[in-house]
Write a protein that holds these residues in place. Structure first.
Motif, PDB file in Angstrom:
ATOM      1  N   GLU A 107      85.170 -21.643  80.078  1.00  0.00           N
ATOM      2  CA  GLU A 107      86.600 -21.870  79.827  1.00  0.00           C
ATOM      3  C   GLU A 107      87.327 -22.185  81.134  1.00  0.00           C
ATOM      4  OE1 GLU A 107      88.180 -18.587  77.649  1.00  0.00           O
ATOM      5  OE2 GLU A 107      87.081 -19.067  75.812  1.00  0.00           O
ATOM      6  N   ALA A 113      90.153 -26.573  72.457  1.00  0.00           N
ATOM      7  CA  ALA A 113      91.165 -25.546  72.723  1.00  0.00           C
ATOM      8  C   ALA A 113      91.954 -25.868  73.988  1.00  0.00           C
ATOM      9  CB  ALA A 113      90.497 -24.179  72.845  1.00  0.00           C
ATOM     10  N   GLU A 132      95.791 -26.023  73.508  1.00  0.00           N
ATOM     11  CA  GLU A 132      96.300 -24.676  73.803  1.00  0.00           C
ATOM     12  C   GLU A 132      96.060 -23.704  72.647  1.00  0.00           C
ATOM     13  OE1 GLU A 132     100.337 -24.903  75.108  1.00  0.00           O
ATOM     14  OE2 GLU A 132      99.823 -26.010  76.934  1.00  0.00           O
ATOM     15  N   ALA A 167      93.251 -21.093  70.647  1.00  0.00           N
ATOM     16  CA  ALA A 167      92.191 -20.172  71.082  1.00  0.00           C
ATOM     17  C   ALA A 167      90.841 -20.780  70.729  1.00  0.00           C
ATOM     18  CB  ALA A 167      92.355 -18.815  70.426  1.00  0.00           C
ATOM     19  N   ASP A 208      89.203 -19.406  67.630  1.00  0.00           N
ATOM     20  CA  ASP A 208      89.748 -19.876  66.350  1.00  0.00           C
ATOM     21  C   ASP A 208      89.186 -21.247  65.998  1.00  0.00           C
ATOM     22  OD1 ASP A 208      91.231 -17.571  66.216  1.00  0.00           O
ATOM     23  OD2 ASP A 208      93.084 -18.485  66.958  1.00  0.00           O
TER      24      ASP A 208
END
Length: 381
Positions: free
Chosen positions: A254, A288, A292, A294, A297
């Motif tokens: 990330e 993501a 923006e 998650a 999700d």
């Protein structure tokens, strides 16, 4: 001398250790080279085989040290040759052999498990290239020893280290290699071939490789700058995906993707390439970062087969219709394969994804993943 000659023609017995240690050193020194050679070889074989009782090891080792310091190189070489694979050779005897001339010392340095990191670092700092190379090519090289090898700044040594799959090279040392040898195409290429590169190193490697790839293309093919830039982009992204390799540390990827996005390098071509390897966690992190949302999700929607929801996220991420069409096609391949672990390896999944894309687009001819990505992301937009 007669006793020594008899030993050379037979196998040394434990009792002979006592005889040699106590009374025959001077006689041995006066014997011919050929007799000393046969005796040294026989005695070293007996010791290395474990036939000498432990209680007699000390005396036996005194004999071996005597042979290892013999005036004849053939005698010393015979001892070294038999002791290379012996796990219980005393460290001081191993160091004595390692200090000999190259033909005798280098095989011992290269193969013996007796040396600890301090011994190997000392050998490296001795400055002899042949011995540094021997250390770099050992079956196992620790991070401490690798750091000492990198500190030599010797291209041949660093190349040998990078080519050694048994060598552990820490991130600071990989960074130092790229800083020292940014202009060396061979060394930069060897770094790129290392398995499981830290993502920070991949970023540094891309910077080192960017101009290099462009130079090669412009020099060899006289391609327009825009085409060179696109080919370089594909080469760099292939490197990223190859070394990401389904890493377990989601935080690391990330952070890396966020850096790519901030620099405008989280491209449509990279996102489609990641998807076509079947690496859905990485794909979710990319989407993501663009939206923006998650990553967890996004991944949940992928795993639950909510293709329409995923495509809406792709639209929000700014991916064009031709690319969203490709993503929808590959998601169908994933839905059919996701419960079969072997089917999700890049080696299995990517050819299936490419085949599905060929069938999806009548205007695309069969080709490699790179050619598919180029067609979908650049020609068809």
């Amino acid at each position: 001398i007669a006793l020594i000659g008899t030993m050379a023609l037979s196998r040394t017995k434990p009792a002979d250790v006592d005889i040699l240690s106590q009374s025959s050193f001077s006689s041995l020194a006066a014997a011919s080279d050929s007799v000393r050679l046969e005796c040294a070889n026989t005695f070293a074989v007996e010791y290395a085989s474990g036939s000498v009782p432990v209680k007699q090891h000390s005396r036996a080792e005194d004999v071996l040290k005597m042979f290892a310091g013999d005036s004849a190189a053939d005698v010393r070489a015979a001892v070294a040759r038999q002791l290379i694979s012996c796990p219980f050779v005393p460290a001081d005897l191993a160091r004595l052999i390692a200090a000999d001339i190259d033909p005798i010392a280098v095989p011992m340095i290269r193969k013996s498990d007796v040396f600890d990191d301090d011994d190997l670092v000392s050998i490296i700092r001795g400055g002899a290239l042949s011995r540094q190379l021997a250390v770099a090519m050992r079956d196992s090289v620790s991070g401490t020893v690798s750091a000492a090898l990198v500190a030599t700044a010797e291209p041949a040594v660093v190349s040998a280290l990078l080519a050694n799959d048994g060598a552990w090279i820490g991130e600071p040392d990989l960074a130092a290699i790229l800083a020292l040898f940014a202009g060396d195409r061979v060394i930069v290429g060897l770094v790129a071939e290392r398995a499981k590169l830290p993502l920070a190193i991949i970023a540094q490697l891309l910077e080192a490789a960017n101009l290099d790839v462009g130079d090669i293309l412009e020099d060899a093919m006289t391609l327009p700058g825009a085409i060179v830039k696109r080919i370089c982009t594909l080469a760099q992204e292939r490197l990223i995906v190859a070394h990401y390799n389904a890493r377990e540390d989601s935080g690391e990827i990330e952070d890396f993707v966020a850096r790519l996005h901030a620099r405008g390098r989280l491209t449509t071509t990279l996102i489609l390439r990641v998807l076509c390897t079947g690496d859905m966690p990485f794909f979710a992190v990319c989407l993501a970062a663009k939206t923006e949302l998650a990553a967890g999700d996004v991944l949940a929607l992928v795993e639950d087969g909510k293709a329409d929801a995923v495509l809406n996220i792709c639209k929000k991420a700014g991916l064009p219709p031709s690319v969203r069409r490709a993503i929808a096609a590959v998601l169908k391949v994933y839905a059919a394969a996701k419960d079969k672990q072997q089917a999700l390896t890049p080696e299995v999944f990517t050819p299936k994804a490419v085949d599905r894309l060929v069938r999806e687009y009548d205007e695309i001819s069969e080709g490699t993943l790179d050619s598919m990505i180029a067609e979908i992301c650049w020609r068809m937009i």
